[in-house]
Structure formats: C-alpha cells, structure tokens
Write a protein that holds these residues in place. Structure first.
Motif, PDB file in Angstrom:
ATOM      1  N   THR A 133      -2.494  -0.970  -9.701  1.00 19.84           N
ATOM      2  CA  THR A 133      -2.585  -2.073 -10.333  1.00 19.84           C
ATOM      3  C   THR A 133      -1.407  -3.049  -9.802  1.00 19.84           C
ATOM      4  O   THR A 133      -0.579  -2.617  -9.368  1.00 19.84           O
ATOM      5  N   ARG A 134      -1.543  -4.343 -10.465  1.00 22.45           N
ATOM      6  CA  ARG A 134      -0.718  -5.442 -10.056  1.00 22.45           C
ATOM      7  C   ARG A 134       0.829  -4.856 -10.620  1.00 22.45           C
ATOM      8  O   ARG A 134       1.581  -5.005 -10.050  1.00 22.45           O
ATOM      9  N   GLU A 135       0.841  -4.157 -12.135  1.00 17.98           N
ATOM     10  CA  GLU A 135       2.202  -4.007 -12.760  1.00 17.98           C
ATOM     11  C   GLU A 135       2.534  -2.745 -11.893  1.00 17.98           C
ATOM     12  O   GLU A 135       3.836  -2.719 -11.663  1.00 17.98           O
TER      13      GLU A 135
ATOM     14  N   ILE B  73       7.702  -2.049  -5.743  1.00 21.61           N
ATOM     15  CA  ILE B  73       8.310  -2.963  -4.708  1.00 21.61           C
ATOM     16  C   ILE B  73       9.952  -2.945  -5.582  1.00 21.61           C
ATOM     17  O   ILE B  73      11.014  -2.970  -4.755  1.00 21.61           O
ATOM     18  N   ASP B  74      10.266  -2.946  -6.699  1.00 20.00           N
ATOM     19  CA  ASP B  74      11.492  -2.886  -7.288  1.00 20.00           C
ATOM     20  C   ASP B  74      12.120  -1.468  -6.872  1.00 20.00           C
ATOM     21  O   ASP B  74      13.383  -1.553  -6.483  1.00 20.00           O
TER      22      ASP B  74
ATOM     23  N   SER C  81       5.284  -9.740  -0.915  1.00 19.99           N
ATOM     24  CA  SER C  81       5.661  -9.451  -2.396  1.00 19.99           C
ATOM     25  C   SER C  81       4.375  -9.385  -3.013  1.00 19.99           C
ATOM     26  O   SER C  81       3.152  -9.325  -2.651  1.00 19.99           O
ATOM     27  N   SER C  82       4.532  -9.032  -4.229  1.00 23.46           N
ATOM     28  CA  SER C  82       3.552  -8.749  -5.144  1.00 23.46           C
ATOM     29  C   SER C  82       2.350  -9.808  -5.224  1.00 23.46           C
ATOM     30  O   SER C  82       1.031  -9.298  -5.274  1.00 23.46           O
ATOM     31  N   LYS C  83       2.512 -11.195  -5.158  1.00 22.43           N
ATOM     32  CA  LYS C  83       1.649 -12.257  -5.164  1.00 22.43           C
ATOM     33  C   LYS C  83       0.905 -12.173  -3.712  1.00 22.43           C
ATOM     34  O   LYS C  83      -0.351 -12.810  -3.830  1.00 22.43           O
ATOM     35  N   GLU C  84       1.638 -11.853  -2.678  1.00 21.20           N
ATOM     36  CA  GLU C  84       0.952 -11.929  -1.498  1.00 21.20           C
ATOM     37  C   GLU C  84      -0.243 -10.698  -1.125  1.00 21.20           C
ATOM     38  O   GLU C  84      -1.007 -10.884   0.014  1.00 21.20           O
ATOM     39  N   ILE C  85      -0.153  -9.782  -1.856  1.00 24.74           N
ATOM     40  CA  ILE C  85      -1.063  -8.585  -1.676  1.00 24.74           C
ATOM     41  C   ILE C  85      -2.182  -8.798  -2.415  1.00 24.74           C
ATOM     42  O   ILE C  85      -2.375  -8.905  -3.605  1.00 24.74           O
ATOM     43  N   SER C  86      -3.443  -8.878  -1.767  1.00 24.75           N
ATOM     44  CA  SER C  86      -4.805  -9.152  -2.529  1.00 24.75           C
ATOM     45  C   SER C  86      -5.096  -8.085  -3.406  1.00 24.75           C
ATOM     46  O   SER C  86      -4.831  -6.989  -3.602  1.00 24.75           O
ATOM     47  N   ASP C  87      -6.184  -8.613  -4.484  1.00 24.51           N
ATOM     48  CA  ASP C  87      -6.568  -7.555  -5.328  1.00 24.51           C
ATOM     49  C   ASP C  87      -7.481  -6.518  -4.576  1.00 24.51           C
ATOM     50  O   ASP C  87      -7.195  -5.312  -4.796  1.00 24.51           O
ATOM     51  N   GLN C  88      -8.140  -6.914  -3.351  1.00 25.63           N
ATOM     52  CA  GLN C  88      -8.801  -5.938  -2.552  1.00 25.63           C
ATOM     53  C   GLN C  88      -7.814  -5.048  -1.885  1.00 25.63           C
ATOM     54  O   GLN C  88      -8.170  -3.754  -1.837  1.00 25.63           O
ATOM     55  N   ASP C  89      -6.705  -5.282  -1.608  1.00 23.56           N
ATOM     56  CA  ASP C  89      -5.908  -4.152  -0.890  1.00 23.56           C
ATOM     57  C   ASP C  89      -5.198  -3.590  -1.877  1.00 23.56           C
ATOM     58  O   ASP C  89      -4.987  -2.206  -1.801  1.00 23.56           O
ATOM     59  N   LEU C  90      -4.973  -4.016  -3.165  1.00 25.31           N
ATOM     60  CA  LEU C  90      -4.559  -3.227  -4.177  1.00 25.31           C
ATOM     61  C   LEU C  90      -5.320  -2.135  -4.804  1.00 25.31           C
ATOM     62  O   LEU C  90      -5.149  -1.022  -4.901  1.00 25.31           O
ATOM     63  N   THR C  91      -6.831  -2.440  -4.585  1.00 23.50           N
ATOM     64  CA  THR C  91      -7.807  -1.475  -4.838  1.00 23.50           C
ATOM     65  C   THR C  91      -7.999  -0.224  -3.737  1.00 23.50           C
ATOM     66  O   THR C  91      -7.871   0.839  -3.880  1.00 23.50           O
TER      67      THR C  91
END
Length: 496
Positions: free
Chosen positions: A393-395, A401-402, A378-388
């Motif tokens: 971005t989180r949004e 995911i949708d 889920s979006s909460k389980e992915i860290s900011d480091q992984d997002l980078t």
C-alpha cells in the motif's frame, strides 16, 4: 520437455496428421499408432507420468483407437470429412499445444551443474536444543528442534545414491507440496511433478580427503521458504571446497520434514516484522538457531557427535549467508557471534534498525533491481500499478522508504570498514533462490525479474564464491574489485 516426452509429443502430432489426411496409407497409420503406443508406454515407465502431459496422453490414446477403428470399418478411402471431424482434429491439436506450453513453463529440471572441481556429498542431521523452549508451539515441554542439511566436497561416490531434491516418501511428499502450494493459491497436485527433480549431490558420500580442513558456511533461507530453495547455491560452494550447513528454521519454513515423518508448516503466531525495535523476537530465535548449529558443528568436528566430519571442518574460518529474512539473520548473527569471519545478505532488509552496529569485519550486501527502484524513487513517483506488483500500500511504501534510509546508514558504515555492496540488474527478490529456476511464469507474478533464471543463479553463485574465497581462503577477490565485462548486470553503487 524431457526427451521421451518430446518424442511422444512429436509422434502424437504425426498420428494426428494421419487422422486429418487420408493421403497416408493405413499401413502408415498402423505404424505410427504402434510407435505412439510404444512411446507412451516408455515415457510413463521410464520418465513417469506428470499432469502437464495429460492432454498428449489423451490425444495419443484417442488417436490410436480411431486409427484402429478406421482400419476395421472403412473399406475404402472417404476423402470427405464432416465439419465436426475438423473441429475434433483442431481441438485435439489445441490440447497438444496446451500440454506443450504447460510442460515448458512448468518444467522438470535438474539443478545447475556446480562450477567447482569437486563432486558433492550431502547428509541431513536432526538436532534438538534442550536448553531452549519452542516458541511456536503451545506445549511448554517442547524444545527447539531443527533439521540441518550439509553439503560438502565428496570423495568416493561409487555406491552412493544420487540425492533427490525433495522427500521420496509419498505421504511426506504430499504434505510437503501441499505446504508449498497453499501460499501460491494452487491445488497441491500442480506441484506433484517436483518429485522428479534431481540434485547434483550424493547421499552420505565420503568426505573428500584434504590436507587442510574445509571452511564452513552457514546458510539461512527466507521467511516461509526452506533450505531446499538454496540447494544449488550450497552445491556450488561445496564443489569449490566448502562445507555448507543449511538450516530449516522450524515453523518458519513452508515445510520441514523430520526423521519420524512428521512435517511442520509455517506458523505466524509470533510474527513480528517491525524493523525498528531494538530486539525482534523472531530475529533472535533465528540467530540463536545459528549459534546452536555452530555449536553442533564443533561437536561434529571434535568427534563429540560421531560423523564423517570429524577433523574435517575449519572452525577458524566460518561464514554465514542468507536470503531475505535469512539475510537479516546472517547480518544479526554476524554482529553478535565473533567466530563468524565473513557474511553475505542476499536481498534481505535489515531489522533492529534502531540498534547501533559497529561491524568492522567483511560483509557483502547483494541487492535486487526491484529493491533499488524503491530506494531511488519517492513514494509519489511510484505508480499504483507498481505498488500492486510490489504488493504494497502507499502507507506501507512510505514506511519502507523511511526504514531504507536507516538501513542505508548501517550499510554505509559496513562499506566504510571493508564491506561490499552490489546490485544485479534484472533481478527481483526470488532471483536469489532456486525458485527462479522453477518456472518463467514467476516473472509474470512479479516474484522474479527479467533476467533469465539460470543466468541469475550463476551470477549470484560467482560473486558469493569470490567473496568467501577472499575472506575465508585468502584467494580470489577479483570480482569484488569493480565492474566486470563478464558480468555487465552487476553494478557497484556509490555509498547512498
């Protein structure tokens, strides 16, 4: 490193050892100096200069000059060395190590040898669609122009030239590498060594004689790359008896070179990456490119366009494949063009997600481990480091995911009607292109996964080949039946 580069580097290091130690005779220094000079000359003439070796070149020249000066000016052996001399020797040794590292991590390489029995020929074509206006230019008189490269089973190759991977014309090549360097934030000279890369194909070779015509596969690159990043995939299929037709989707490649020498680059003016709309302009342009090229193949086969492919193409067995946005194009074309009998999407997200698809023909989705990780978390389980690392971005991740839920519904429907879905562990998005062969540094940039590049390329090629063999030739298909001990990286996930 190339063989002469390696030889030059070893001799250069031996020469540096002589400078560092007076235990060796002046005669030995003269011999090693002469050998270094010969090795340098041979490497530059035979293999050619490349900037990664610059420090080795410099240390070689400096060392030769120091040895010669020592022979002239030092009547006796002075066993004492100043601290400055030690520093200079260590600095030169460090520069050699840097050159070795640059040469290893930014290598000159040849494409992997195709696994099929046939030699491979290649020929490029220029096509102009007089019925379609060009979307990406302001001139209303411009029509859609495409460059297409065809790889095919070759017969007699004697007298045919081995095909370079990139354009040979110096001016065109400079424009070409500049276009590829820009999105990587690199100065163009960094990619100059690409001019030495060779393919396994022969330019304009004769088509191999066959009792039956060859099935055709249309190949689509990803957004902002180009057909040349899929050359090894095309060569491998051609070596197994396919004619592979790779399209450069003009203005959506890093660079496309036309016969008159002009080079088009990436144009974002009409970019629309909304995956939910029922009609995506960019996707429609690419799908129309596929349809137009398919018509040109019919002309080549019928003799309407004079070529060596007259009567050689099996237009009753046509496949389509693509990477990334090219994979979405393959799927969209597969849905709308009835003549396409089999299709493959290489890690490409689907578009037009709000449309209704009722595909009952065989289609295969091959997905990367990175893609699967996003789906499984889920979006909460992915860290900011992984997002980078994902450049999201989180949004953007939440929206992604949708969309994946919608995409999975489409994939499930395809699988229920004979489709195939596989995941390859250790892969990231560009492991489905030849880019994974260019440098292991791409892994540090997050563009490729942990899997070794040649292994990733081999796995993709084997499964794509097996799929098309089954559905276009009526042979093979064993790899599609389930997990194989030969390919532990490949998983067959349950319908999500």
């Amino acid at each position: 490193m190339r063989s002469l580069e390696l030889m030059l580097t070893i001799i250069c290091m031996l020469l540096l050892v002589h400078l560092f130690s007076y235990k060796l005779t002046k005669l030995t220094g003269a011999v090693v100096s002469a050998a270094s000079g010969v090795a340098l000359f041979m490497q530059l003439i035979i293999e050619g200069y490349r900037w990664q070796m610059l420090f080795v070149y410099c240390v070689t020249v400096i060392s030769i000059n120091v040895v010669m000066l020592r022979r002239r000016n030092t009547p006796t052996r002075d066993k004492t060395k100043s601290p400055l001399a030690y520093i200079c020797y260590l600095l030169m040794g460090g520069l050699i190590v840097i050159s070795i590292g640059l040469s290893v991590y930014l290598p000159v390489f040849n494409l992997p040898t195709p696994t099929g029995a046939d030699k491979v020929g290649t020929q490029s074509f220029y096509f102009k669609d007089e019925r379609r206006d060009e979307t990406f230019t302001d001139d209303p008189a411009d029509k859609r122009e495409l460059m297409v490269q065809i790889w095919y089973p070759a017969g007699q190759t004697k007298g045919s030239k081995e095909s370079p991977l990139f354009p040979e014309d110096k001016k065109v090549f400079k424009k070409f590498i500049a276009a590829y360097a820009e999105p990587l934030n690199l100065p163009p000279f960094v990619l100059d060594y690409w001019k030495y890369m060779k393919s396994n194909s022969y330019e304009d070779a004769e088509v191999k004689a066959s009792e039956t015509p060859y099935p055709v596969i249309i190949l689509n690159h990803g957004m902002g790359t180009g057909r040349l990043l899929h050359a090894s995939q095309a060569e491998n299929l051609a070596s197994h008896g396919y004619v592979v037709v790779a399209i450069d989707h003009t203005y959506n490649t890093a660079a496309t070179v036309f016969p008159d020498g002009h080079v088009t680059s990436f144009n974002t003016d009409e970019m629309d990456m909304d995956r939910n709309t029922s009609s995506n302009l960019l996707l429609e342009v690419w799908t129309q490119d596929v349809e137009f090229v398919l018509k040109q193949m019919k002309e080549l086969n019928s003799g309407g366009i004079q070529s060596r492919f007259n009567g050689k193409l099996d237009m009753g067995n046509i496949g389509v494949m693509g990477h990334s946005f090219g994979g979405a194009t393959a799927f969209n074309a597969y849905d709308s063009i009835s003549e396409l009998k089999a299709g493959v999407d290489l890690d490409g997200s689907l578009f037009n997600l709000d449309s209704k698809y009722e595909i009952t023909k065989p289609f295969m989705f091959i997905q990367s481990e990175d893609f699967i990780k996003i789906q499984e978390n889920s979006s909460k389980e992915i860290s900011d480091q992984d997002l980078t690392k994902m450049n999201l971005t989180r949004e953007e991740l939440i929206k992604l995911i949708d969309n994946m839920h919608k995409e999975n519904d489409i994939i499930n429907q395809v699988i229920q009607h004979g489709g195939t879905l596989i995941d390859i562990k250790g892969t990231a998005h560009y492991n489905f292109t030849d880019f994974q062969l260019y440098s292991s540094l791409l892994n540090l940039m997050g563009m490729t996964g942990e899997i070794e590049g040649s292994r990733g390329a081999y796995i993709v090629n084997q499964y794509v080949l097996d799929f098309f063999d089954k559905h276009l030739k009526g042979t093979g298909g064993q790899l599609l039946e389930g997990p194989s001990p030969d390919f532990p990286e490949v998983e067959f996930p349950q319908i999500r």
